[in-house]
Design an enzyme around this catalytic site. Structure first.
Site, PDB file in Angstrom:
ATOM      1  N   ASP A  10       0.867  -1.181   0.000  1.00 44.49           N
ATOM      2  CA  ASP A  10       0.000   0.000   0.000  1.00 44.49           C
ATOM      3  C   ASP A  10       0.911   1.241   0.000  1.00 44.49           C
ATOM      4  O   ASP A  10       2.099   1.145   0.320  1.00 44.49           O
ATOM      5  CB  ASP A  10      -0.868  -0.039   1.268  1.00 44.49           C
ATOM      6  CG  ASP A  10      -1.632   1.245   1.484  1.00 44.49           C
ATOM      7  OD1 ASP A  10      -2.273   1.707   0.525  1.00 44.49           O
ATOM      8  OD2 ASP A  10      -1.575   1.801   2.609  1.00 44.49           O
ATOM      9  N   ASP A  12      -0.291   5.182   0.757  1.00 40.18           N
ATOM     10  CA  ASP A  12      -0.591   6.215   1.761  1.00 40.18           C
ATOM     11  C   ASP A  12      -0.717   5.596   3.147  1.00 40.18           C
ATOM     12  O   ASP A  12      -1.528   4.696   3.369  1.00 40.18           O
ATOM     13  CB  ASP A  12      -1.880   6.953   1.382  1.00 40.18           C
ATOM     14  CG  ASP A  12      -1.693   7.743   0.097  1.00 40.18           C
ATOM     15  OD1 ASP A  12      -0.788   8.589   0.069  1.00 40.18           O
ATOM     16  OD2 ASP A  12      -2.420   7.482  -0.877  1.00 40.18           O
TER      17      ASP A  12
END
Ligand code: XBP
Ligand code: MG
Length: 262
Positions: A10, A12
């Site tokens: 991932d 953010d």
């Protein structure tokens, strides 16, 4: 026993603390640039993170404002302008050195590369934001580190929908149970689980206290070995941060972790 073949990152909150000091600040600059009095403070922005996708977040927020344009297509046009301005300001912030990678991230990425564990980016954010962030921290050929880069533009439905993971698995030609996702948010964990991908959680600023169930491991960040469940070996001879061996051990033990069990 199945071997770990891929690590799905991932962006953010996981690679960097981009939300509070990056996207949020950039959204506020975009509001200002467009002459709007709207501002997203730190705490309310945390609530807005329940809506995945910056443009969708803007649309959601406009629905709560009496001073937003009345017609739906006017709102959509404004959201598009604000979102593209926001991404421009975000890239400027990142390129000015304002958003470091979270500690421990670069070490684990490097270890995956050295040991031939393939990686993908699996994110809701726009490709330009990933390019800005990783260009600064991993260099202009950052994309060569990843076998697939799947971003917000590539999916019909953003997290918590599993589509981003399904596309990454397909691109890497690996099965869900041959990969591990590294995530920080409830939406990210839900998306990985819906794709049947085991997930490791590195808690980020906005999700420090969130209930995050179903991870094969959960802890405060890759930079430290204390505070993880399942716990990590500490003391003399242990690495300083979370290593690829640790990830592989969690992966190998996932059936014993009741959180992950069916
Ligand atoms: C986080 C998101 C994104 C960012 C903003 O995605 O939900 O919407 O907040 O980026 P992830 P955009 O944790 O999956 O990386 O404005 O480009 O959507
Ligand atoms: Mg995240």
């Amino acid at each position: 026993m199945t071997r770990l073949k891929a690590v799905l990152w991932d962006v953010d909150g996981t690679l960097a603390e981009t939300e509070r000091d990056g996207h949020r600040v950039a959204f506020n600059r975009a509001f200002e640039a467009e002459g709007l009095p709207w501002r997203w403070d730190v705490a309310p922005y945390g609530e807005l993170l329940k809506v995945a996708g910056g443009r969708e977040r803007l649309m959601h927020d406009m629905n709560t404002r009496s001073d937003a344009p009345v017609l739906a297509d006017q709102r959509e046009a404004l959201a598009r302008v604000l979102h593209s301005l926001k991404n421009k300001f975000y890239a400027e912030l990142v390129r000015s050195g304002g958003i470091p990678l979270r500690p421990g991230v670069a070490t684990l990425i490097e270890e995956c590369r050295e040991r031939g564990v393939r990686m993908a980016i699996t994110t809701t954010t726009s490709r330009s934001n990933v390019d800005a962030l990783l260009g600064v921290h991993l260099g202009p050929s950052w994309a060569g580190h990843f076998a697939a880069v799947i971003c917000g533009e590539d999916v019909q439905r953003k997290k918590p929908d599993p589509e981003v993971f399904e596309l990454a698995l397909k691109a890497l030609d690996v099965e869900p149970l041959e990969a591990v996702a590294i995530e920080d948010s409830p939406g990210g964990v839900a998306a990985a689980r819906a794709a049947s991908v085991p997930v490791i959680v590195t808690r980020s600023a906005y999700f420090e206290d969130s209930t995050l169930e179903g991870a094969i491991a959960i802890g405060p960040g890759l930079h430290q070995r204390e505070g993880w469940r399942p716990s990590l070996r500490l003391g003399a001879g242990s690495p300083v941060s979370v290593s690829l061996d640790d990830v592989e051990n969690w992966f190998a033990q996932m059936d014993n972790v009741s959180q992950f069990g069916s």
